[in-house]
Design an enzyme around this catalytic site. Structure first.
Site, PDB file in Angstrom:
ATOM      1  N   ASP A 272      36.633  43.074  34.570  1.00  0.00           N
ATOM      2  CA  ASP A 272      37.790  43.831  35.040  1.00  0.00           C
ATOM      3  C   ASP A 272      38.730  42.832  35.705  1.00  0.00           C
ATOM      4  O   ASP A 272      38.467  42.335  36.801  1.00  0.00           O
ATOM      5  CB  ASP A 272      37.311  44.904  36.033  1.00  0.00           C
TER       6      ASP A 272
ATOM      7  N   CYS B 243      39.893  53.142  46.643  1.00  0.00           N
ATOM      8  CA  CYS B 243      39.175  53.497  45.407  1.00  0.00           C
ATOM      9  C   CYS B 243      37.884  52.702  45.290  1.00  0.00           C
ATOM     10  O   CYS B 243      37.513  52.260  44.189  1.00  0.00           O
ATOM     11  CB  CYS B 243      40.034  53.252  44.169  1.00  0.00           C
TER      12      CYS B 243
ATOM     13  N   HIS C  59      35.870  48.815  41.781  1.00  0.00           N
ATOM     14  CA  HIS C  59      36.839  49.904  41.882  1.00  0.00           C
ATOM     15  C   HIS C  59      36.221  51.125  41.203  1.00  0.00           C
ATOM     16  O   HIS C  59      35.407  50.970  40.284  1.00  0.00           O
ATOM     17  CB  HIS C  59      38.094  49.451  41.122  1.00  0.00           C
TER      18      HIS C  59
ATOM     19  N   GLN D  68      42.868  42.640  39.179  1.00  0.00           N
ATOM     20  CA  GLN D  68      43.434  41.855  40.284  1.00  0.00           C
ATOM     21  C   GLN D  68      43.573  40.376  39.933  1.00  0.00           C
ATOM     22  O   GLN D  68      44.474  39.707  40.422  1.00  0.00           O
ATOM     23  CB  GLN D  68      42.551  41.991  41.543  1.00  0.00           C
TER      24      GLN D  68
ATOM     25  N   LYS E 107      50.498  45.756  37.353  1.00  0.00           N
ATOM     26  CA  LYS E 107      50.183  44.833  38.453  1.00  0.00           C
ATOM     27  C   LYS E 107      50.652  43.418  38.094  1.00  0.00           C
ATOM     28  O   LYS E 107      50.641  42.523  38.908  1.00  0.00           O
ATOM     29  CB  LYS E 107      48.676  44.807  38.711  1.00  0.00           C
TER      30      LYS E 107
HETATM   31  N1  PMP Z   1      40.041  47.717  38.820  1.00  0.00           N
HETATM   32  C1  PMP Z   1      40.555  47.065  39.860  1.00  0.00           C
HETATM   33  C2  PMP Z   1      39.824  45.860  40.404  1.00  0.00           C
HETATM   34  C3  PMP Z   1      41.753  47.487  40.424  1.00  0.00           C
HETATM   35  O1  PMP Z   1      42.279  46.824  41.459  1.00  0.00           O
HETATM   36  C4  PMP Z   1      42.426  48.602  39.871  1.00  0.00           C
HETATM   37  C5  PMP Z   1      43.728  49.112  40.457  1.00  0.00           C
HETATM   38  N2  PMP Z   1      43.757  49.160  41.839  1.00  0.00           N
HETATM   39  C6  PMP Z   1      41.856  49.248  38.773  1.00  0.00           C
HETATM   40  C7  PMP Z   1      40.666  48.765  38.274  1.00  0.00           C
HETATM   41  C8  PMP Z   1      42.520  50.417  38.116  1.00  0.00           C
HETATM   42  O2  PMP Z   1      43.734  50.046  37.575  1.00  0.00           O
HETATM   43  P1  PMP Z   1      44.762  51.129  36.987  1.00  0.00           P
HETATM   44  O3  PMP Z   1      44.917  52.171  38.047  1.00  0.00           O
HETATM   45  O4  PMP Z   1      46.010  50.357  36.744  1.00  0.00           O
HETATM   46  O5  PMP Z   1      44.169  51.686  35.745  1.00  0.00           O
END
Ligand code: PMP
Length: 408
Positions: free
Chosen positions: A202, A366, A125, A205, A228
C-alpha cells in the site's frame, strides 16, 4: 529542462495555498489525507470538462479519440513513474481503497481457501484491513497480524513464524499513515517470496515521498491514490505483475471489460481493461499525467533536502514539548508526524489550530487497531508536501505551543 529547486516557484503552481482561512494565511498540513492540486492538473481537468470530453475506448469520433489518447498517455506516464515493465500492468481505479478491494476480491476470491491466512500489519489503514476481512469471512480464512513494537517498527523477529504455509498473500503499507516510518518492505518481500507468497504494498503515503521502483521492490502489487499525489480526487492505481493479474478473474463486470458477450458465456478483454469495467473517471485519470509531470519537474535533491530539514526540525521541536508523545520513532521516515499531548484533546487542539490557519488532521486516522495498540482514542497529525516550508513548520510549532497553553 532545468528542474525546479525553488520553494516559491513550487508554491506558485498551487492556487489553494493563496487563500486565507479564518483570516489567517493557510498553512495546509493535512497532505496525508489529500494534497492540493497544481494549476497544470486543474487546467487539464477544466480543458477536458470544457470540451475534450468523449467517452474513452468506445467511439471513432474525434473527441473520443482525444480522450482515449490522453487517458492512455497517462497510463504510460504512470508506468514510467513507478518503473513497471508494461503498460498493461497499470490499472486505473478510483483510489487505494478500490485497488485493495479489487485484489482482495479477485485474488482472494480465487486463491483463498478455508483455513488459509492473509497477513497484514498492526499499523494498517482500515482500507488495508477491512477488504481482507470481508474476503476472509466469506472464505473462512484468517486475518493474521504482524505486530509493531512500542516505537512503531514492524516486529520482524516474528515474521518467520507468521509466514507459514497457510499465508496466501501479505498486504502491508510502505509507510503507515499514522507513524510515518518507512517500513522494511524489501526484506519482507524477500522473505515472503522465499516461501512463494505474493506481497501487496500500500503506497498511499509513500508514493509522494519515496521514489518508487516496483521492479526493484519486486512487489506483486503496488497501490496508490492520485489525490495524494497532487492529482484529481477519485483516481488511483493498481499495479500488478502481469502474470498474476492475468491469472485473476475480473472484479466488476460491465462495459469495456469484455471481448464478446452472449447470454451463455462472456469472454473478457485482455489487461488492463479486464479490470476497468464501466466508464472510469477518465478525466481524472488523464490529469494524473500532469500531476506526475509536476512531481518530475522538481529537483529530487532539493525535495529530499527540504524534507530532511523538516523532519529534523519537527522531531526535535515536537519532542521538546512537555507531555507530547510522538508515535513512530526512527530516522528513516517521511515528513508525517502523529502525536498526542497530555491534558489536551487532539480535536480541541486541531480546532484551535484551525483558527490560527493551520490545517491538521485529528481523530483515529482510519487506523483504530493502531490507536488501541497505543491506548489512545485519537491523535493529531501534521503531514507535509513538496510545497510546505520550514517557516510553516516553525509556525506550526509556535501555534501548537500557544494552543496547548490555551487548553491548560
Ligand atoms: N492506505 C493508506 C496508508 C492511506 O494513508 C490511505 C488514505 N489515508 C488509504 C490507504 C486510503 O486511500 P483512499 O482513501 O485514497 O482510497
Amino acid at each position: 529542462m532545468n528542474k525546479i529547486a525553488d520553494i516559491n516557484q513550487i508554491r506558485s503552481f498551487f492556487p489553494a495555498l493563496e487563500q486565507s482561512v479564518n483570516s489567517k494565511t493557510l498553512v495546509y498540513l493535512d497532505n496525508g489525507a489529500t494534497a492540493q492540486k497544481p494549476k497544470q492538473v486543474i487546467d487539464l481537468v477544466n480543458m477536458m470538462n470544457s470540451g475534450i470530453n468523449g467517452n474513452i475506448h468506445r467511439a471513432v469520433h474525434e473527441l473520443s479519440s482525444k480522450t482515449t489518447e490522453l487517458y492512455e498517455d497517462s497510463r504510460e506516464a504512470i508506468r514510467q513513474f513507478i518503473n513497471a515493465a508494461q503498460k498493461e500492468e497499470i490499472i486505473f481505479t478510483s483510489g487505494t481503497t478500490a485497488s485493495i478491494n479489487l485484489v482482495a476480491a479477485s485474488y482472494g476470491g480465487k486463491y483463498l481457501r478455508k483455513g488459509d491466512s492473509v497477513l497484514v500489519s498492526e499499523a494498517e489503514h482500515h482500507s488495508n484491513i477491512v477488504p481482507w476481512q470481508l474476503i476472509c469471512e466469506s472464505k473462512e480464512a484468517n486475518l493474521r497480524v504482524l505486530p509493531v513494537d512500542e516505537n512503531g517498527n514492524w516486529r520482524m523477529d516474528m515474521l518467520d513464524n507468521l509466514l507459514d504455509s497457510s499465508v496466501k498473500i501479505v498486504s502491508v503499507s510502505h509507510v503507515s499513515n499514522v507513524l510515518g516510518l518507512i517500513n522494511p518492505v524489501e526484506e519482507l518481500i524477500f522473505k515472503a517470496h522465499a516461501k512463494g507468497i505474493p506481497v501487496l504494498i500500500d503506497g498511499a503515503q509513500s508514493i509522494v515521498h519515496i521514489e518508487t521502483d516496483v521492479r526493484k521492490l519486486d512487489c506483486d502489487f503496488y497501490v496508490f491514490s492520485g489525490h495524494k499525489l497532487y492529482g484529481p480526487t477519485g483516481t488511483g492505481v493498481l499495479y500488478g505483475k502481469r502474470e498474476i493479474l492475468d491469472s485473476m478473474p475480473p472484479w466488476m463486470g460491465g462495459g469495456d471489460m469484455v471481448e464478446t458477450v452472449t447470454f451463455e458465456k462472456t469472454t473478457y478483454a485482455p489487461l488492463p481493461l479486464k479490470f476497468e469495467a464501466g466508464t472510469p473517471n477518465f478525466i481524472g485519470a488523464a490529469a494524473m499525467l500532469e500531476a506526475i509531470r509536476f512531481v518530475e519537474s522538481i529537483d529530487k535533491k532539493f525535495l529530499e533536502n527540504t524534507e530532511r530539514s523538516i523532519v529534523e526540525y519537527m522531531t526535535e521541536e515536537l519532542l521538546k514539548i512537555e507531555g507530547l508523545r510522538l508515535y513512530g520513532a526512527g530516522e528513516n521516515r517521511i515528513s508525517l508526524f502523529s502525536f498526542t499531548v497530555n491534558g489536551a484533546h487532539p480535536s480541541d487542539l486541531a480546532m484551535i489550530m484551525d483558527k490560527m490557519g493551520v490545517a491538521l488532521r485529528s481523530g483515529q486516522m482510519c487506523a483504530e487497531p493502531l490507536m488501541r495498540r497505543y491506548g489512545v482514542e485519537s491523535m493529531l497529525r501534521a503531514s507535509f508536501a513538496a510545497y510546505n516550508t520550514i517557516d510553516e513548520a516553525e509556525y506550526l510549532i509556535t501555534s501548537l505551543k500557544r494552543a496547548i497553553k490555551m487548553l491548560s
